[in-house]
Design a protein around this motif. Structure first.
Motif, short mmCIF file in Angstrom:
data_model
loop_
_atom_site.label_atom_id
_atom_site.label_comp_id
_atom_site.label_asym_id
_atom_site.label_seq_id
_atom_site.Cartn_x
_atom_site.Cartn_y
_atom_site.Cartn_z
N LEU A 33 3.60 7.89 -23.10
CA LEU A 33 3.02 7.81 -21.76
C LEU A 33 3.98 7.08 -20.83
CD1 LEU A 33 0.50 8.20 -19.90
CD2 LEU A 33 -0.20 5.93 -20.60
N LYS A 34 4.32 7.72 -19.71
CA LYS A 34 5.18 7.05 -18.71
C LYS A 34 4.37 6.90 -17.44
CE LYS A 34 9.97 7.86 -19.75
NZ LYS A 34 11.14 8.67 -19.49
N ILE A 35 4.29 5.67 -16.95
CA ILE A 35 3.53 5.44 -15.72
C ILE A 35 4.48 5.00 -14.60
CG2 ILE A 35 1.74 4.04 -14.62
CD1 ILE A 35 0.30 3.95 -17.28
N VAL A 36 4.44 5.72 -13.51
CA VAL A 36 5.22 5.32 -12.33
C VAL A 36 4.25 4.64 -11.37
CG1 VAL A 36 6.73 6.11 -10.48
CG2 VAL A 36 6.69 7.34 -12.66
N ASP A 37 4.48 3.36 -11.13
CA ASP A 37 3.62 2.63 -10.19
C ASP A 37 4.06 2.92 -8.76
OD1 ASP A 37 1.83 1.22 -11.96
OD2 ASP A 37 3.58 0.12 -12.66
N ILE A 38 3.13 3.33 -7.95
CA ILE A 38 3.44 3.71 -6.56
C ILE A 38 2.93 2.63 -5.62
CG2 ILE A 38 3.13 5.50 -4.79
CD1 ILE A 38 4.48 6.58 -7.34
N PRO A 39 3.84 1.99 -4.88
CA PRO A 39 3.39 0.94 -3.95
C PRO A 39 2.66 1.54 -2.74
CG PRO A 39 5.75 1.29 -3.72
CD PRO A 39 5.30 2.19 -4.84
N LEU A 40 1.93 0.68 -2.08
CA LEU A 40 1.21 1.10 -0.88
C LEU A 40 2.21 1.22 0.28
CD1 LEU A 40 -1.65 1.51 0.34
CD2 LEU A 40 -1.63 -0.91 0.89
N LYS A 41 2.19 2.37 0.97
CA LYS A 41 3.10 2.58 2.09
C LYS A 41 2.29 3.06 3.29
CE LYS A 41 7.56 4.74 3.00
NZ LYS A 41 8.52 5.73 2.49
N ILE A 42 2.52 2.40 4.42
CA ILE A 42 1.76 2.76 5.63
C ILE A 42 2.69 3.12 6.78
CG2 ILE A 42 -0.33 1.41 5.11
CD1 ILE A 42 0.88 -0.80 6.89
N GLU B 179 -5.13 15.50 -9.99
CA GLU B 179 -5.78 14.19 -9.88
C GLU B 179 -6.61 13.91 -11.13
OE1 GLU B 179 -7.69 12.78 -6.30
OE2 GLU B 179 -7.01 14.62 -5.33
N LEU B 180 -6.47 12.70 -11.65
CA LEU B 180 -7.21 12.37 -12.88
C LEU B 180 -8.71 12.29 -12.60
CD1 LEU B 180 -4.97 9.74 -14.68
CD2 LEU B 180 -4.93 12.22 -14.76
N LEU B 181 -9.06 11.95 -11.37
CA LEU B 181 -10.48 11.90 -11.03
C LEU B 181 -10.91 13.14 -10.26
CD1 LEU B 181 -10.99 8.12 -10.24
CD2 LEU B 181 -11.96 9.42 -12.11
N LEU C 115 -3.77 8.80 -8.10
CA LEU C 115 -3.95 8.63 -9.54
C LEU C 115 -3.76 10.04 -10.11
CD1 LEU C 115 -4.76 6.79 -11.87
CD2 LEU C 115 -7.14 7.20 -11.30
N LEU C 116 -2.48 10.34 -10.40
CA LEU C 116 -2.10 11.74 -10.65
C LEU C 116 -1.45 11.93 -12.01
CD1 LEU C 116 -0.13 12.97 -7.50
CD2 LEU C 116 -2.37 13.76 -8.22
N LEU D 22 2.41 9.83 -15.43
CA LEU D 22 1.37 9.59 -14.43
C LEU D 22 1.94 8.88 -13.22
CD1 LEU D 22 -1.54 8.10 -16.62
CD2 LEU D 22 -1.07 10.50 -16.15
N ARG D 23 1.33 9.10 -12.07
CA ARG D 23 1.65 8.33 -10.86
C ARG D 23 0.41 7.51 -10.50
NH1 ARG D 23 6.09 10.30 -8.07
NH2 ARG D 23 5.36 9.66 -6.02
N VAL D 24 0.57 6.19 -10.50
CA VAL D 24 -0.58 5.31 -10.29
C VAL D 24 -0.34 4.44 -9.05
CG1 VAL D 24 -1.96 3.45 -11.31
CG2 VAL D 24 -1.13 5.30 -12.76
N GLY D 25 -1.13 4.65 -8.03
CA GLY D 25 -0.99 3.92 -6.78
C GLY D 25 -1.53 2.49 -6.88
N ALA D 26 -0.97 1.61 -6.04
CA ALA D 26 -1.39 0.21 -6.03
C ALA D 26 -2.87 0.08 -5.64
CB ALA D 26 -0.53 -0.58 -5.05
N LEU D 27 -3.37 1.06 -4.88
CA LEU D 27 -4.78 1.03 -4.48
C LEU D 27 -5.59 2.11 -5.20
CD1 LEU D 27 -5.54 0.43 -0.68
CD2 LEU D 27 -6.63 -0.61 -2.64
N SER D 28 -5.14 2.48 -6.39
CA SER D 28 -5.87 3.52 -7.14
C SER D 28 -7.10 2.92 -7.82
CB SER D 28 -4.96 4.13 -8.20
OG SER D 28 -4.65 3.15 -9.17
N GLY D 29 -7.13 1.60 -7.95
CA GLY D 29 -8.27 0.96 -8.60
C GLY D 29 -8.15 0.89 -10.11
N VAL D 30 -7.00 1.27 -10.66
CA VAL D 30 -6.83 1.13 -12.12
C VAL D 30 -5.63 0.26 -12.43
CG1 VAL D 30 -7.86 3.41 -12.58
CG2 VAL D 30 -5.39 3.16 -12.53
#
Lengths: 223, 114
Positions: free
Chosen positions: B62-71, A11-13, B105-106, B31-39
């Motif tokens: 830099l490669k960013i994979v955007d991850i949608p919100l899943k519930i 985790e980045l944070l 945010l990984l 990186l894996r960046v979630g829709a609700l990661s705040g960035v």
């Protein structure tokens, strides 16, 4: 030359999270309820704290960590109420991080009941940083507009409580309290909602009672 | 705009991992960046490009994979990928939901030159 791909999954944070957990552990062990206040600039965080300090009578003791980019103005206002306040100046940064709170930690007296952290005025960045709080409260002032919850989802989905401030201005504004409440609850059904006016003093007692019952729950859990 | 601060954390991890593996260079960061990661992914990219100069990752992509919100609904057990952040089940209206992904945010992977 060899190329090698490695799986990290970190985790980045993560480092902020780790420091925050340590802070939370130490504070809850001492029986201190820590409340992180988030809002836009000017939503009324400091004024709300002034009103809370008037309602929170002895034997209860509170302290405040003030996060600002510049000046000790907010801390001075809190100190004028006889409440200990510690100022963190971020020097430009838009949010507080757990390590900044960690630096203040040795100054915090063990006999406090409530530690409020007034974050830097900003509805975006502070939402990503756990500071070791037990409760996160987001303030929404009526002049900002009732459409804000869905525009700033992270702040509202990570909060435990929503405090609508400046409710006395509603007759002058196109602000629908029910609409903003409903928007916020769609994002986060578990939000506790309080409607307050620091000017008229309404809603402050309900909020203080909520903090007092949260303190009791915390102390029962860690007794 | 806390993305630069997050990128500073990223570089601490990159440098530590590169040292561990005795790498000469970091050539790819995923990186894996979630829709609700705040960035915001675009700001992460800009911050990464500013920060990487004169580091071990100076030439890294830099490669960013955007991850949608899943519930997942805890009542009807249906899974939904959300485009908004309304936490109400689209199928049965329940508010008892479990978030499966979207807050991450990984640093997922990195490619090194050894």
């Amino acid at each position: 030359m060899v190329k090698k791909e490695i799986l990290v999954l970190e985790e980045l944070l993560g480092s902020n999270k780790k420091i925050a957990s340590e802070i939370r552990k130490k504070l809850t062990k001492k029986g201190i309820l820590t409340i992180n206040l988030l809002s836009s600039p000017g939503a009324g965080k400091t004024t709300l704290l002034e009103r809370i300090s008037e309602k929170l009578k002895p034997p209860y003791k509170m302290g405040v960590i003030e996060g600002d980019i510049e000046t000790e103005r907010d801390a001075e206002r809190i100190r004028a109420k006889g409440i200990p306040a510690w100022q963190i100046l971020t020097g430009g940064a838009c949010h507080l991080e757990a390590k900044m709170v960690g630096k203040i930690f040795p100054k915090i007296p063990a006999n406090l009941d409530f530690l409020f952290i007034e974050n830097v005025g900003n509805l975006v960045c502070p939402a990503s940083y756990d500071l070791g709080e037990t409760l996160r409260c987001v303030l929404l002032s009526t002049p900002e507009g009732d459409d804000k919850p869905k525009k700033y989802p992270k702040a509202f989905t990570t909060a435990d409580c929503l405090i609508i401030t400046k409710a006395d201005l509603v007759p002058l504004l196109p602000f629908d309290i029910e609409r903003s409440k409903e928007e916020a609850l769609e994002l986060n059904p578990e939000l506790e909602v309080f409607i307050t006016s620091a000017l008229k003093g309404t809603g402050i007692e309900e909020l203080v009672n909520f903090f007092l019952s949260s303190l009791q729950t915390l102390r029962k859990q860690y007794a | 705009m806390h993305e630069l601060s997050i990128v500073a954390n990223l570089f601490e991890i990159l440098e530590e991992k590169a040292r561990e593996k005795r790498a000469k260079k970091v050539t790819l960061v995923k990186l894996r960046v979630g829709a609700l990661s705040g960035v915001v992914s675009e700001f992460l990219e800009t911050a990464f490009d500013i920060y990487k100069k004169d580091t071990i990752a100076a030439e890294a992509i830099l490669k960013i994979v955007d991850i949608p919100l899943k519930i997942e609904c805890q009542k009807c057990h249906k899974k939904t990928v959300k485009k908004d952040f309304v936490f109400i089940c689209e199928h049965c209206g329940s508010r008892e939901l479990k978030m499966l992904q979207g807050t991450e945010l990984l640093l997922e992977k990195m490619e090194l030159e050894i």
